[in-house]
Design a protein around this motif. Structure first.
Motif, PDB file in Angstrom:
ATOM      1  N   SER A 147      -2.672   7.438  -3.088  1.00  0.00           N
ATOM      2  CA  SER A 147      -3.640   7.261  -2.026  1.00  0.00           C
ATOM      3  C   SER A 147      -4.237   5.868  -2.019  1.00  0.00           C
ATOM      4  CB  SER A 147      -4.749   8.288  -2.166  1.00  0.00           C
ATOM      5  OG  SER A 147      -5.511   7.984  -3.301  1.00  0.00           O
ATOM      6  N   THR A 148      -3.862   5.010  -2.954  1.00  0.00           N
ATOM      7  CA  THR A 148      -4.501   3.707  -2.979  1.00  0.00           C
ATOM      8  C   THR A 148      -3.731   2.683  -2.172  1.00  0.00           C
ATOM      9  OG1 THR A 148      -3.335   2.969  -4.939  1.00  0.00           O
ATOM     10  CG2 THR A 148      -5.372   4.170  -5.282  1.00  0.00           C
ATOM     11  N   ALA A 149      -2.468   2.981  -1.827  1.00  0.00           N
ATOM     12  CA  ALA A 149      -1.712   2.041  -1.013  1.00  0.00           C
ATOM     13  C   ALA A 149      -2.307   1.994   0.386  1.00  0.00           C
ATOM     14  CB  ALA A 149      -0.251   2.451  -0.954  1.00  0.00           C
ATOM     15  N   LEU A 150      -2.094   0.879   1.058  1.00  0.00           N
ATOM     16  CA  LEU A 150      -2.649   0.722   2.395  1.00  0.00           C
ATOM     17  C   LEU A 150      -1.969   1.645   3.389  1.00  0.00           C
ATOM     18  CD1 LEU A 150      -4.610  -0.960   4.110  1.00  0.00           C
ATOM     19  CD2 LEU A 150      -2.721  -2.527   4.533  1.00  0.00           C
ATOM     20  N   THR A 151      -0.684   1.871   3.194  1.00  0.00           N
ATOM     21  CA  THR A 151       0.066   2.733   4.089  1.00  0.00           C
ATOM     22  C   THR A 151       1.174   3.392   3.284  1.00  0.00           C
ATOM     23  OG1 THR A 151       1.345   2.830   6.144  1.00  0.00           O
ATOM     24  CG2 THR A 151       1.645   0.887   4.773  1.00  0.00           C
ATOM     25  N   GLY A 153     -11.079  -5.533   2.510  1.00  0.00           N
ATOM     26  CA  GLY A 153     -12.246  -4.665   2.341  1.00  0.00           C
ATOM     27  C   GLY A 153     -11.840  -3.223   2.051  1.00  0.00           C
ATOM     28  N   HIS A 154     -10.763  -2.787   2.710  1.00  0.00           N
ATOM     29  CA  HIS A 154     -10.224  -1.437   2.490  1.00  0.00           C
ATOM     30  C   HIS A 154      -9.853  -1.260   1.015  1.00  0.00           C
ATOM     31  CE1 HIS A 154      -7.464   2.028   3.567  1.00  0.00           C
ATOM     32  NE2 HIS A 154      -6.868   1.600   2.455  1.00  0.00           N
ATOM     33  N   GLU A 155      -9.089  -2.208   0.474  1.00  0.00           N
ATOM     34  CA  GLU A 155      -8.659  -2.072  -0.926  1.00  0.00           C
ATOM     35  C   GLU A 155      -9.857  -2.136  -1.873  1.00  0.00           C
ATOM     36  OE1 GLU A 155      -5.899  -0.902  -1.280  1.00  0.00           O
ATOM     37  OE2 GLU A 155      -4.864  -1.493   0.548  1.00  0.00           O
ATOM     38  N   THR A 184     -12.886  -1.210  -1.197  1.00  0.00           N
ATOM     39  CA  THR A 184     -13.647   0.044  -1.042  1.00  0.00           C
ATOM     40  C   THR A 184     -13.000   1.187  -1.814  1.00  0.00           C
ATOM     41  OG1 THR A 184     -14.339  -0.696   1.153  1.00  0.00           O
ATOM     42  CG2 THR A 184     -14.652   1.633   0.659  1.00  0.00           C
ATOM     43  N   HIS A 185     -11.671   1.120  -2.014  1.00  0.00           N
ATOM     44  CA  HIS A 185     -11.013   2.171  -2.804  1.00  0.00           C
ATOM     45  C   HIS A 185     -11.633   2.287  -4.201  1.00  0.00           C
ATOM     46  CE1 HIS A 185      -8.015   4.062  -0.425  1.00  0.00           C
ATOM     47  NE2 HIS A 185      -7.291   2.985  -0.213  1.00  0.00           N
ATOM     48  N   GLY A 186     -12.177   1.198  -4.715  1.00  0.00           N
ATOM     49  CA  GLY A 186     -12.855   1.284  -6.009  1.00  0.00           C
ATOM     50  C   GLY A 186     -14.123   2.126  -5.943  1.00  0.00           C
ATOM     51  N   GLY A 219     -10.061   9.628   0.769  1.00  0.00           N
ATOM     52  CA  GLY A 219     -10.152   8.304   0.138  1.00  0.00           C
ATOM     53  C   GLY A 219      -9.785   7.195   1.112  1.00  0.00           C
ATOM     54  N   GLU A 220      -8.729   7.439   1.896  1.00  0.00           N
ATOM     55  CA  GLU A 220      -8.283   6.424   2.854  1.00  0.00           C
ATOM     56  C   GLU A 220      -9.291   6.253   3.981  1.00  0.00           C
ATOM     57  OE1 GLU A 220      -5.913   4.401   2.373  1.00  0.00           O
ATOM     58  OE2 GLU A 220      -5.195   5.409   0.566  1.00  0.00           O
ATOM     59  N   ASN A 221      -9.887   7.359   4.429  1.00  0.00           N
ATOM     60  CA  ASN A 221     -10.858   7.260   5.523  1.00  0.00           C
ATOM     61  C   ASN A 221     -12.114   6.513   5.080  1.00  0.00           C
ATOM     62  OD1 ASN A 221      -9.029   8.751   7.024  1.00  0.00           O
ATOM     63  ND2 ASN A 221     -10.031  10.707   6.579  1.00  0.00           N
ATOM     64  N   PRO A 265      -1.641  10.705   2.530  1.00  0.00           N
ATOM     65  CA  PRO A 265      -3.102  10.601   2.384  1.00  0.00           C
ATOM     66  C   PRO A 265      -3.761   9.694   3.421  1.00  0.00           C
ATOM     67  CG  PRO A 265      -1.999   9.326   0.676  1.00  0.00           C
ATOM     68  CD  PRO A 265      -0.923  10.063   1.426  1.00  0.00           C
ATOM     69  N   HIS A 266      -2.956   9.026   4.255  1.00  0.00           N
ATOM     70  CA  HIS A 266      -3.521   8.175   5.303  1.00  0.00           C
ATOM     71  C   HIS A 266      -3.616   8.945   6.615  1.00  0.00           C
ATOM     72  CE1 HIS A 266      -1.415   5.558   2.420  1.00  0.00           C
ATOM     73  NE2 HIS A 266      -2.448   4.744   2.595  1.00  0.00           N
ATOM     74  N   SER A 267      -4.670   8.700   7.390  1.00  0.00           N
ATOM     75  CA  SER A 267      -4.756   9.284   8.725  1.00  0.00           C
ATOM     76  C   SER A 267      -3.738   8.596   9.638  1.00  0.00           C
ATOM     77  CB  SER A 267      -6.173   9.086   9.292  1.00  0.00           C
ATOM     78  OG  SER A 267      -7.099   9.857   8.557  1.00  0.00           O
TER      79      SER A 267
HETATM   80 ZN   LIG Z   1      -5.800   2.743   1.118  1.00  0.00          ZN
END
Ligand SMILES: [Zn+2]
Length: 684
Positions: free
Chosen positions: A16-20, A520-522, A524-526, A581-583, A643-645
């Motif tokens: 779920s941590t990858a961008l896509t 910022g997305h990556e 925020t995953h933290g 997590g992605e949202n 896990p991505h919308s």
């Molecule tokens: Zn992500």
């Protein structure tokens, strides 16, 4: 594919941590842009649909004309900004591979990837060999006399074509992230998710799976392929019932169950663990970490209760299925027909060179990446990116400092975690050494197997040493980015640092909305629902005051409910818990990037271009990177497994929670996307 079980145990955390998530063509241009690649200032104005008001459906307003005119290429199940850039990257990889393959005096890694590519492209030889490459592995299965011997074959799943009902992986220890740990995870399913076995809506796919299993067994002359296929699908259905859902797998605390092998044997006595671990070259480890603890005894019991003949047929099918992309056309076509056409709606097989590029990317990707970077990654991109990341980090720190729901102690711990964040841009500082890997241009099947065995041996060898934090989880030629909670690091491969994500010639507002929001997305995953459970060193540790954790969860619950209400295809809703997590990262990423854009303006308003304000162009730049269309089968598959919308909701989902978006576009009550201020979710 052969490598799907690699890191299986930690995949639930890292996926779920990858961008896509990768999909199963634009004409490339390799010259440096002198003007923005998209439109005059980085955004494709002609792609908008001005008949749609921004507040009615922002994604359509920003991308509607593009999406309407988009014809998904026949060798794709989805196409959009990510995929177009990924096609460009694949074209460049092709040129790296073809020049290596043509250079008969090449030495070292260039000679190795050249031989690998020639092996893949030598269709005549692959065709002439037909099923012969399978013979040794199938004979090993036929020779199996008991469940212990079969478990030994399963133990080789990371280094051979065998399948396994449990996956084994090596990764940072959740509780001691400077050391490696051995992780064990549930496995054994051939369909994309347990839902495919258990939900009536997937009954057609399940039936086609059984037909594909039968066809695969028939292709190798296995006795009673129809009867065996039914027994195999029944066996997997029982495993699916025992398995944790993807939402359950997202809980790192419940997934961390360290124990000795003796304790594991007592927990799940139906499976010959010692034989399995020994075959994986792990000897008798002092400690292993079990992920889906309550599923283990059930799957082990199924293994013990299922007739050996069914288990052997299951293993034979797994070998054929894993190897089919490297075998003759009759195998490859059957594999494509099921995996890509049935499951993702993709009408046509990709050309062979694209599949070769993907195989080399997976098996010897850093050797390819090293040449790719030298040819296609301008050093100035790295410096610009590092400066931008610094701005985003400052903006996220300022946001953490001013959120109104956090107590001082938790706030201080969050800021400390952010200060410890590591950044990687472009390519690894230390390249992987493939010199011990043997590749033969006459043996594609063996090349893929040796590459996997080589990588597993590399992982096993370093098990007792300190964690190598310089490693990368993606190759430089990958169009993606990730956050790794176990290293507390954000990673941006070279290939994503291009338009429409990052364009040095584009308007800054567009770049902040695109690559800024990705950064910022990556980050925020933290601090998403999973990432927040790890500390600055990457350890699973609760640094939250209980009342702050409760406030965080109340906010994320409301966000999840918003997403679960979306129905992208008839009858199939988004799963707000799977995509949580992605949202959170999509929402946080936009907010932090917008702050950074405002800081860059030093308090002055941005210029107006083509009648659009800076903030308007920021949101358009963000929407542009999400534009895409996908085939319905692919959408349904992703709704239960990704896990991505979906792209539409990666734009509209966060925007309607952002006050600045309402101000930028004058969105008012009565507009379809409008949420009253008290219903907008503010987390970071
Ligand atoms: Zn992500």
């Amino acid at each position: 594919m052969l490598s799907t079980l690699r890191h299986a145990a930690i995949a639930a955390i890292l996926a779920s941590t990858a961008l896509t998530s990768p999909a199963p063509a634009a004409e490339p241009s390799v010259s440096a842009p002198t003007s923005a690649r998209f439109g005059a200032w980085g955004f494709d104005l002609s792609g908008r649909d001005l008949a749609v008001a921004p507040g009615a459906d922002f994604y359509r307003y920003a991308n509607g004309a593009y999406v309407k005119a988009l014809v998904i290429p026949p060798d794709r199940s989805r196409y959009g900004s990510f995929d177009a850039l990924s096609e460009l990257s694949t074209e460049r990889v092709r040129s790296v591979l073809e020049s290596a393959a043509a250079n008969r005096s090449a030495t070292g890694e260039e000679a190795m990837i050249g031989a690998f590519y020639r092996a893949f492209m030598d269709e005549a030889r692959v065709e002439a060999l037909d099923a012969k490459p399978l013979a040794t592995d199938l004979a090993a299965i036929e020779a199996v006399k008991d469940r212990t011997a079969l478990a030994s074959l399963m133990g080789e799943a990371n280094s051979a074509y065998f399948g396994a009902v449990f996956g084994v992986g090596i990764g940072n220890d959740f509780k001691a992230p400077d050391r490696y740990a051995i992780y064990l995870a549930q496995g054994g399913l051939g369909l994309p998710d347990r839902d495919y076995y258990l939900k009536p809506s997937f009954a057609p796919q399940k039936a086609k799976y059984q037909a594909y299993v039968a066809q695969s067994l028939e292709a190798i002359g296995w006795p009673d392929p129809q009867g065996a296929a039914k027994a195999i699908v029944d066996f997997e259905t029982a495993i699916a019932e025992a398995s944790w859902s993807r939402v359950e797998q997202r809980d790192p605390v419940k997934s961390y169950n360290p124990m000795t092998v003796t304790e594991l044997q007592a927990l799940a006595p139906g499976f010959p663990w010692a034989a399995y671990l020994a075959a994986a070259d792990l000897g008798s480890p002092a400690k292993i970490v079990v992920a889906e603890k309550s599923a283990f005894p059930k799957i082990a019991a199924l293994y013990a209760a299922t007739p050996l003949g069914t288990l052997k047929a299951w293993e034979a099918f797994n070998v054929v299925d894993n190897a089919s992309p490297y075998l003759a056309k009759r195998f490859d076509d059957a594999s494509f027909d099921f995996h890509s056409k049935t499951l993702s709606g993709q009408p046509e097989q990709k050309p062979r060179w694209k599949r070769a590029a993907a195989a080399l990317d997976g098996d010897v990707g850093e050797a390819v990446g090293r040449i790719y970077v030298a040819r296609y990654f301008p050093p100035e991109s790295k410096a610009k990116m590092e400066a931008l990341i610094g701005d985003l980090r400052t903006a996220l720190a300022a946001r953490i400092e001013r959120v109104d729901w956090m107590s001082p102690a938790t706030r201080a711990a969050a800021l400390q975690k952010l200060s410890m964040l590591t950044v990687k841009v472009g390519y690894p500082s230390k390249w992987r050494d493939y010199s011990a890997l043997t590749v033969s241009q006459d043996d594609l099947y063996g090349d893929v197997e040796r590459a996997n065995a080589f990588d597993w041996a590399r992982q096993v060898k370093r098990l007792d040493g300190p964690v190598d934090r310089s490693e990368w989880g993606m190759t430089p030629q990958t169009v993606n980015a990730y956050y790794n909670p176990l290293n507390n690091e954000i990673v941006f491969p070279a290939a994503i640092l291009q338009p429409p994500f990052f364009d040095p010639a584009a308007d800054p507002a567009v770049n902040y909305g695109a690559i800024g929001a990705v950064i910022g997305h990556e980050m925020t995953h933290g601090f998403d629902d999973q990432g927040r459970q790890f500390d600055g060193k990457g350890a699973l540790a609760d640094w939250w005051a209980p009342e702050d954790a409760a406030k965080f969860q109340a906010r994320t619950k409301r966000l999840g409910a918003q997403y679960s209400a979306f129905e992208p295809v008839p009858g199939a809703h988004l799963n707000g818990d799977l995509t949580m997590g992605e949202n959170i990262a999509d929402l946080g990423g936009l907010l932090v990037a917008l702050d950074a854009y405002h800081v860059s303006l030093k308090g002055r308003p941005g210029p107006v271009l083509d009648g659009l304000t800076g903030d308007q162009r920021f949101f358009l730049g963000a929407a542009q990177v999400s534009r895409a269309a996908a085939r319905e089968d692919d959408q349904r598959r992703r709704l239960v497994s990704d896990p991505h919308s979906p792209p539409h909701y990666r734009t509209n989902g966060p925007d309607r929670n952002i006050d600045a978006w309402y101000e930028a576009f004058g969105v008012k009550p009565g507009d379809a996307m409008y949420l009253p201020p008290d219903q907008r979710v503010h987390i970071w």
